[in-house]
Design an enzyme around this catalytic site. Structure first.
Site, short mmCIF file in Angstrom:
data_model
loop_
_atom_site.label_atom_id
_atom_site.label_comp_id
_atom_site.label_asym_id
_atom_site.label_seq_id
_atom_site.Cartn_x
_atom_site.Cartn_y
_atom_site.Cartn_z
CG ASP A 159 0.20 4.72 4.20
OD1 ASP A 159 -0.67 3.88 3.70
OD2 ASP A 159 1.27 3.85 5.16
CG ASP A 216 -0.18 -0.63 2.36
OD1 ASP A 216 -0.84 -1.27 2.71
OD2 ASP A 216 0.55 -0.22 2.99
CG ASP A 257 7.00 2.30 13.31
OD1 ASP A 257 7.37 3.02 12.11
OD2 ASP A 257 6.19 0.95 13.16
P1 ATP Z 1 3.71 -3.15 5.56
O1 ATP Z 1 4.81 -3.11 4.82
O2 ATP Z 1 3.25 -4.20 6.67
O3 ATP Z 1 2.68 -2.18 5.89
P2 ATP Z 1 4.03 0.01 7.02
O4 ATP Z 1 5.61 0.22 7.70
O5 ATP Z 1 4.19 0.53 5.89
O6 ATP Z 1 4.76 -1.99 7.12
P3 ATP Z 1 2.01 1.01 8.05
O7 ATP Z 1 1.35 0.07 9.17
O8 ATP Z 1 0.85 0.38 6.25
O9 ATP Z 1 3.69 -0.04 8.30
O10 ATP Z 1 2.89 1.89 8.55
C1 ATP Z 1 2.89 2.92 7.78
C2 ATP Z 1 4.19 3.77 8.65
O11 ATP Z 1 3.47 4.73 9.64
C3 ATP Z 1 4.74 3.40 8.96
O12 ATP Z 1 5.87 2.52 7.86
C4 ATP Z 1 5.86 4.29 9.68
O13 ATP Z 1 6.37 5.68 9.43
C5 ATP Z 1 3.94 4.86 10.71
N1 ATP Z 1 3.74 4.27 12.09
C6 ATP Z 1 2.62 2.94 11.76
N2 ATP Z 1 2.98 2.13 12.91
C7 ATP Z 1 3.30 2.99 13.86
C8 ATP Z 1 3.43 3.28 15.14
N3 ATP Z 1 2.81 2.02 16.09
N4 ATP Z 1 4.07 4.35 15.54
C9 ATP Z 1 4.94 5.19 14.85
N5 ATP Z 1 5.13 5.16 13.94
C10 ATP Z 1 3.87 4.64 12.91
MG MG Z 2 2.31 0.34 4.82
#
Ligand code: ATP
Ligand code: MG
Length: 464
Positions: A73, A71, A149
């Site tokens: 963002d 996805d 994070d």
């Molecule tokens: P994935 O590949 O599993 O989607 P992701 O890093 O994109 O991994 P997401 O849950 O989609 O994870 O979150 C998008 C972004 O939001 C993360 O890359 C991070 O920058 C931020 N984020 C998500 N969860 C947290 C958290 N608990 N605390 C701080 N930042 C977060």
């Molecule tokens: Mg993601």
């Protein structure tokens, strides 16, 4: 970095020194070809309207690693309302933090306004016991970066000039395949204990290691996960186990001492007398699930959870029988107890709990070869899952292999052939096992809601 998020006053001065490393278009491998059409349209539209617009988070990280993000963002300085004004197909969601979702057919692009650090008193941030429960403070890109994070999750792809901005050393950590929390690790875990699970999950997915200072506090803080809402832990469990890297996630959780916080009975059984056998069972289960996900075959969390709780149920039932209980009663009591204890930690929706219980209860029906029963079992909605689980058990329980062969064959026959075969084979009883009492099958009514958390499961005869 350690002092950055420690207090609002310190944050102000630290942020002034936060100069990004800018990687120009020619020096990174991100190509717009690999960004979804929806995300590109949102980025361009925001940019044309005069707002800042960046691709951010997991998508930038994955693109830099040459992977395909699942996805996309977007971060912007437009408020959610300003974003909504630009798109017809946009809705605002979220309470803890307001977000805009722009919808293009099946694709949803998430657009978040830069999050601020905020100061106590003049913000909409609510912190309870060190945890953030509500948070609608908008800020600068620098603030947004340090609120994320891990460093590798805080990289920004700028649609204005196609460069990547790195405020926290994410590029270096990406090159060293390291997950490093931004800021003071203990503080960041206390703010949101789910970050410990995210560390395990992302390290598993990316095949990264955890930076020493990111890993060290986990052992002492794992217990904070007890305060996380069970519904959120269910969502995280799906991401951990059903994203194609389930086995590696399970291993990392176990090694970090986190498994016991979300699946206590599983962790306990992995340390118990049958740990080797149970470890193998989980190995087969997770490997086959990971393979199915990679080849786009359907998977259900019920199958994984059934495997994860199998040994706890089996060993508890065994103990209850040793204490003189009737085997059927012992089995049902064990199922109820294990399922209940699990539900306290992870809110597994009721339909999955029912499926788990069916997968377990069908295990004893594979012994039966009477025509009516065979046909009924083959037509059972959970037959395939139960058969797959039997096959996994048979790896370590050779006495089950004959059953697996028989049912493999039974599925390959057409109705006519099966009927002939069943006429010729006598009803079969396992040597030394008591004849089962005949009982009518009792079907339970399905709940109309999917999101029900398991409550007291009503009794069902596992031998049935
Ligand atoms: P994935 O590949 O599993 O989607 P992701 O890093 O994109 O991994 P997401 O849950 O989609 O994870 O979150 C998008 C972004 O939001 C993360 O890359 C991070 O920058 C931020 N984020 C998500 N969860 C947290 C958290 N608990 N605390 C701080 N930042 C977060
Ligand atoms: Mg993601």
């Amino acid at each position: 970095m350690n002092q950055i998020a420690s207090s609002a006053a310190e944050t102000d001065s630290s942020l002034k020194n936060l100069v990004p490393r800018i990687i120009p278009r020619a020096e990174h491998g991100i190509s717009r070809k690999n960004i979804s059409n929806g995300a590109l349209r949102v980025l361009y539209r925001l940019h044309e309207a005069g707002y800042k617009a960046f691709l951010v988070g997991g998508a930038v990280r994955d693109l830099l690693l040459g992977e395909h993000p699942k996805d996309f963002d977007i971060a912007t300085d437009a408020t959610p309302e300003q974003t909504r004004a630009l798109f017809r197909n946009c809705r605002l969601i979220g309470r803890r933090f307001r977000l805009a979702h722009v919808v293009f057919g099946r694709e949803i692009v998430e657009v978040a306004t830069f999050r601020g650090i905020g100061e106590a008193g003049n913000s909409d941030r609510h912190v309870v016991d060190g945890r953030i429960v509500r948070d609608n403070v908008y800020g600068s890109i620098e603030e947004d970066a340090i609120r994320r994070d891990f460093t590798v999750n805080a990289l920004y792809y700028d649609i204005a000039d196609f460069s990547v901005r790195d405020y926290v050393g994410g590029i270096a950590d990406l090159q060293h395949r390291t997950m490093r929390l931004i800021g003071d690790p203990e503080l960041r875990y206390r703010e949101d204990p789910v970050r410990m699970l995210r560390a395990a999950r992302l390290a598993a997915k990316l095949n990264f290691s955890l930076a020493e200072e990111t890993e060290a506090p986990i052992a002492g803080l794992a217990g904070l996960l007890a305060d996380v809402a069970p519904a959120r832990l269910f969502d995280e469990s799906l991401k951990l186990f059903l994203s194609g890297h389930g086995l590696e996630s399970l291993r990392r959780l176990h090694n970090l001492g986190l498994l016991g916080e979300i699946f206590p009975a599983t962790a306990k059984a992995l340390a118990g007398p049958r740990s080797a056998e149970f470890g193998r069972l989980l190995g087969y289960t997770f490997t086959s699930t990971d393979e199915r996900i990679r080849s786009d075959k359907p998977v259900t969390p019920a199958f994984l959870f059934a495997a994860m709780l199998w040994e706890p149920v089996r060993s508890l039932a065994e103990r209850l029988v040793e204490d003189g209980n009737d085997p059927n009663v012992a089995w049902q009591v064990a199922v109820d107890r294990v399922v209940h204890q699990q539900a306290v930690r992870v809110a597994i929706p009721k339909r999955f709990v029912m499926a788990m219980e069916e997968i377990w209860s069908l295990q004893s029906r594979f012994e039966q070869r009477q025509k009516k029963r065979v046909l009924r079992l083959l037509a059972h909605p959970k037959f395939r899952a139960a058969y797959d689980f039997l096959a996994i058990r048979a790896h370590d329980e050779p006495e089950l292999r004959e059953q697996v062969e028989w049912w493999t064959n039974a599925q390959e026959l057409d109705a006519q052939q099966l009927s002939e075969q069943l006429q010729t084979s006598p009803p079969r009883r396992v040597e030394g096992e008591p004849a089962k009492k005949r009982k009518r099958s009792r079907r339970r009514k399905r709940s109309s809601t999917d999101t029900d958390v398991v409550s007291a499961p009503d009794a069902e005869n596992p031998g049935e």
